[in-house]
Design an enzyme around this catalytic site. Structure first.
Site: not given
Length: 290
Positions: A50, A130, A148, A187, A194, A197, A203
């Site tokens: 991370e 985060y 995030d 995305c 889209c 997705c 959405c």
């Protein structure tokens, strides 16, 4: 588009949310990138990943993460390492102060053990909300949203709830990974994708995302003109025992060097030698200031 936070969700809203979350989870299980830190629940390995991934591309992080874990496989091993070696191993990942804070955090863990929730992890040096949530979720199974920029984007475009409301109680860790993966690969900020997705049918922003125009050419600072670039060059030179950069303006080098000293990454001895700060005497190399 954003969900209307002023009203309680209807049964239809909750159904749509559950269906969208299930679709994203199914997509993630089929299509997720095979990243090595996703195959472990070791909090140290996850924390290293991370911290490395902060503003550094995944493709660059994978080999560096593997080499780091081979050299320092535990928090205790990193805590006991020479600061000079730690900074040297970090060169090229950017923001060298992250390596210092990571080692400081591991020193606390080696002494006190791992905090097992996000609240405790946030008390470690350099661990923000985060990162704390990600480690708590992936290593310890805490049902906490790891939020995030990718996750915020997914939540805002879906308009089905906040990141916390989208978190499924029965599999929060997988959802955290899935939401980040969706935002990183489909995305995206500058390409909504889209048509690819898995959440498209639910959405609110599907095929209607407004992409902000890029800054005009020539208006953004080149990386080579930034202070961050000069700082990286100086740290690389000091940890490798080579000369300080002589192909850069001397005033830029001096300003960047002063900042590194002020931030506690380097020190300048009375004889003008620059060394990594925090190392044991005689264990680190240095380079005279030109």
């Amino acid at each position: 588009m954003r969900a209307d936070a002023s009203r309680a969700p209807s049964l239809d809203d909750l159904r749509r949310r559950d269906e969208a979350v299930a679709a994203v989870l199914g997509w993630y299980r089929r299509a997720a990138r095979n990243l090595p830190w996703r195959r472990t629940r070791d909090p140290y390995a996850i924390l290293v990943s991370e911290v490395m991934l902060q503003q550094t591309q995944v493709a660059r992080v994978v080999p560096r993460w593997e080499a780091w874990l081979e050299r320092w496989p535990t928090a205790a091993a990193l805590a006991d390492a020479e600061r000079h070696d730690v900074l040297g191993a970090w060169v090229g990942l950017g923001y060298n102060s992250r390596a210092v804070r990571l080692q400081d955090a591991c020193a606390i863990v080696a002494r006190d053990g791992w905090p097992t929730d996000a609240a405790g992890l946030r008390r470690l040096p350099g661990v923000g909300p985060y990162t704390a949530a990600a480690v708590a979720s992936f290593a310890f199974g805490e049902a906490v949203a790891a939020v995030d920029t990718n996750v915020v984007r997914i939540s805002e475009r879906l308009a089905l709830g906040t990141p916390e409301e989208l978190l499924p109680p029965d599999d929060p860790a997988t959802w955290n990974q899935a939401a980040m993966e969706l935002g990183a690969t489909i995305c995206r900020a500058r390409d909504a994708g889209c048509e690819r997705c898995p959440a498209e049918p639910w959405c609110a922003s599907a095929h209607a995302v407004e992409i902000r125009p890029r800054a005009a050419p020539g208006t953004r600072e080149r990386f080579e003109d930034s202070t961050r670039y000069v700082r990286g060059r100086i740290v690389a030179a000091v940890t490798q025992g080579g000369p300080l950069p002589d192909d850069l303006d001397a005033e830029r080098v001096e300003r960047a060097l002063a900042g590194l000293v002020r931030d506690g990454l380097l020190r300048r001895d009375q004889d003008g030698v620059v060394r990594v700060a925090g190392g044991r005497e005689g264990a680190d190399s240095g380079q005279a200031v030109r």
